[in-house]
Each structure stands twice: as structure tokens, then as C-alpha cells.
Enzyme design. Structure first.
Site, PDB file in Angstrom:
ATOM      1  N   GLU A   1       0.820  -1.209   0.000  1.00  0.00           N
ATOM      2  CA  GLU A   1       0.000   0.000   0.000  1.00  0.00           C
ATOM      3  C   GLU A   1       0.854   1.259   0.000  1.00  0.00           C
ATOM      4  O   GLU A   1       0.546   2.231  -0.695  1.00  0.00           O
ATOM      5  CB  GLU A   1      -0.945  -0.004   1.203  1.00  0.00           C
TER       6      GLU A   1
ATOM      7  N   TYR B   1      -6.389   5.935   4.493  1.00  0.00           N
ATOM      8  CA  TYR B   1      -6.494   4.950   3.408  1.00  0.00           C
ATOM      9  C   TYR B   1      -5.685   3.689   3.714  1.00  0.00           C
ATOM     10  O   TYR B   1      -6.195   2.573   3.651  1.00  0.00           O
ATOM     11  CB  TYR B   1      -6.022   5.570   2.087  1.00  0.00           C
TER      12      TYR B   1
ATOM     13  N   ASP C   1      -9.702   5.196  -2.241  1.00  0.00           N
ATOM     14  CA  ASP C   1      -8.601   5.793  -3.001  1.00  0.00           C
ATOM     15  C   ASP C   1      -9.189   6.491  -4.223  1.00  0.00           C
ATOM     16  O   ASP C   1     -10.409   6.649  -4.342  1.00  0.00           O
ATOM     17  CB  ASP C   1      -7.567   4.733  -3.380  1.00  0.00           C
TER      18      ASP C   1
END
Length: 359
Positions: A33, A116, A134
Site C-alpha cells: 500500500e 487509506y 482511493d
């Protein structure tokens, strides 16, 4: 079947086989990520494999020195992400004994882990029913529900997040989150979306009203600030001066060359005057061997215009700052370098010299 069910069914049938989708290990999910923020999958893949090869566990990453981490990250940009990654690895390894917090709220307390990334780890690893939002998710939901509020505003992001959290109720959160992101990446793309392949096109307000191109709505971004760098490639036989970047500016703790910065573009004769007055070159004779073309390097909020002046000296008489030092030319690539510097070195007078056996 409702929107959520259709998205998950489509995802199961059409998802890409990506390595971080074959694990529930929070360390690997976290790495992926962080790497994939502002990075395309095809570029990020090689970095993901490089990191797990060099640092197979969070303890390996925590135990590495920062220079090694930055060198491994070199080329991805946004180097604060790498520094935060290293800092947080130490926190997890030494404070949490290698165990990641399991909730989004707790994960957000870690440095460099925003909403996020925290949601992604909590959802994909620990099945917390929390939406991951996102750019892909924002685009998909803004089109389906014709969200008129700019998605890059605080209010717009909150609206999208609320919608996603409603859709996630009663379904597998990890699969739903992956499904919406995958649809945005493969079908509901920014330009020329493939609406005929969309599993939820019958629910899409933008498609029904023939205004897909109008969504998502976004606030205009500020014009990037322009900066003008004159880099001094100061060499003495087989040695070259390097500078470690410090302070709160871009590329902290990366390495480049001594530099003169201007607010506007300068003519060559003005730059030469500045070079002659540069502290490091005080009372030092030098010969300009090469002047590069102008390199444009685009950052999110800055446009960097750089020219490189290759200067040959027989030694430096001026006092070197603590962060400027001599190293051998053939050892430059041992240091973590910003992409702009790497680009110059691959297309530079240094490279020309090497090809002709002069270094």
C-alpha cells in the site's frame, strides 16, 4: 443481486493476480500500500519484490540503516514515504514486538499511515468492515451516484467514504474494497471508461444520463511552483563532490551535488558569475568542461528546472560544509539519489567520459 454483490462477483471472475492479494500478512500488505501510493502497479511491482527480498520481515526493515532503505526506494519519489516506512517499522518491531495493530483507528496512530492505508490493512488483514477509499473508489462511486461535490475536497471525500461504508455492510469487506478499486483500475478508468464491461452499469447514474465524462468533479489544483537549480559537478581527478540534503526541503537525507538555486531562469553569463561567487569554490581555479541541457523534473507541487555544470579543479581552497564531501566518481551510485540526479548521470558528461575510458 445488489451493487455490492455484483461488484464482488465480477471481481472474483476478473481480478488480476497480484502478489499482495495472496497474503494476509499485514507487513506485506502495508509495504504494497505504501509503495502503490502515487505509483502504478506495473512500476510498483518490482519495488515490492525488491523490498521483500531485502527486508523479508518488519524486523529486517527496522534493523536496516536509513541510507539502505532510501537506496532501495530510489526512483519511486515521495521519499518521505520511505523515511516514514523505516520509522514505523522500528515502532512495530521494537514497541509492538512485530505485531501490527488490528483496527483502523489504532493503525492511524502510526507515522505515515493515513486513513487509506490504515483501512486497507484493517480490511485486508483483519477483516474489519471499513471502506478503503482511493482515487479509483472515488471515481467509481462519483459516477454511479453522480456526486457533484469535488471528490478532492474534504466534504467530497467524506461523502464518498459514507457511501462506501454503506455498500460494505453485510458483505466481505476485503473483497468489496478490492472489487471497487479493481473496477476503477481496469474498467471505470479516468478517460474512455469501458462502460460496456461494467457489471454495475445499470446502476450508474452518470451512464444513464450520458455524462460519465463529467465525473468525478474535482477542484482545480494549484499551479506547481517553479524552481531553478544549477548543479555544480565539481571533480578533481577521480573524485567528485557530493552533498547530503538536509532540512525540511525535498529529498531529505538523499544525495545530490552542490547547488545554486534561483527563483527565475538565468542566462548562462549570470550563472557563471554565481558559480564564481559560490562559497565552496572560493579562491579555487576551475575549468567548465560541460554544460548540460535543462532537465525538467515534475513533482506534485513543484516544477524543477536543472542544469548541470561540470567543473574540473585541482582541489578546493574553500571550506566545505559538513554535508558536502569528496567521494570517488565510480562510487556515486552507492548513495541514494533523487531520480533527477540519476537521470543526469545516465545522460551526462560523466557517462561520456566513462565510455571513452577517461574515468
Amino acid at each position: 443481486m445488489n451493487i455490492s454483490g455484483l461488484l464482488i462477483y465480477w471481481y472474483v471472475e476478473n481480478k488480476r493476480d497480484l502478489p499482495w492479494r495472496n497474503t494476509h500478512d499485514p507487513y506485506f500488505i502495508w509495504l504494497s500500500e505504501v509503495i502503490l501510493q502515487q505509483t502504478r502497479v506495473n512500476q510498483g511491482m518490482s519495488y515490492y519484490f525488491k523490498f521483500i527480498e531485502n527486508f523479508p520481515t518488519v524486523f529486517d526493515l527496522a534493523g536496516a540503516d536509513e541510507q539502505t532503505v532510501l537506496k532501495t526506494w530510489q526512483g519511486l519519489g515521495y521519499y518521505s514515504r520511505a523515511r516514514n516506512l523505516h520509522y514505523t517499522a522500528k515502532k512495530i518491531a521494537y514497541t509492538y514486538e512485530g505485531k501490527f495493530p488490528q483496527s483502523k483507528k489504532e493503525l492511524e496512530n502510526l507515522k505515515g499511515v493515513g486513513a487509506y492505508t490504515a483501512a486497507a490493512i484493517a480490511s485486508f488483514c483483519f477483516n474489519e468492515p471499513v471502506a478503503v477509499v482511493d482515487g479509483n473508489v472515488s471515481r467509481v462511486l462519483a459516477r454511479i451516484f453522480e456526486v457533484s461535490t469535488p471528490v478532492n475536497s474534504t466534504k467530497g471525500h467524506k461523502i464518498i467514504e459514507q457511501m462506501a461504508n454503506e455498500l460494505i455492510k453485510g458483505v466481505d469487506s476485503a473483497q468489496f474494497n478490492q472489487a471497487v478499486m479493481e473496477l476503477g483500475a481496469l474498467v471505470c478508468v479516468p478517460k474512455n471508461p469501458k462502460c460496456s464491461l461494467c457489471p454495475v452499469v445499470s446502476y450508474c447514474g452518470a451512464y444513464k444520463n450520458n455524462n460519465v465524462k463529467d465525473f468525478p468533479v474535482k477542484n482545480a489544483l494549484k499551479k506547481p511552483k517553479s524552481r531553478y537549480f544549477t548543479y555544480l559537478i565539481i571533480v578533481n581527478e577521480d573524485k567528485i563532490l557530493l552533498r547530503k540534503r538536509e532540512g525540511k526541503d525535498i529529498w531529505k537525507n538523499m544525495y545530490d551535488f552542490p547547488c545554486i538555486e534561483n527563483d527565475t531562469e538565468k542566462e548562462n553569463d549570470e550563472i557563471i558569475k554565481q558559480i564564481m561567487q559560490y562559497d565552496v569554490l572560493a579562491d579555487t581555479a576551475f575549468e567548465i568542461m560541460d554544460i548540460s541541457k535543462t532537465f525538467l523534473h515534475q513533482l506534485t507541487h513543484q516544477s524543477l528546472y536543472a542544469r548541470f555544470y561540470y567543473l574540473k579543479t585541482e582541489g578546493i581552497n574553500g571550506q566545505l560544509p559538513e554535508n558536502v564531501f569528496w567521494t570517488k566518481k565510480n562510487e556515486i551510485n552507492n548513495y541514494p539519489l533523487p531520480r533527477l540526479i540519476d537521470k543526469y548521470l545516465k545522460n551526462s558528461f560523466l557517462n561520456h567520459q566513462a565510455e571513452n575510458g577517461l574515468v
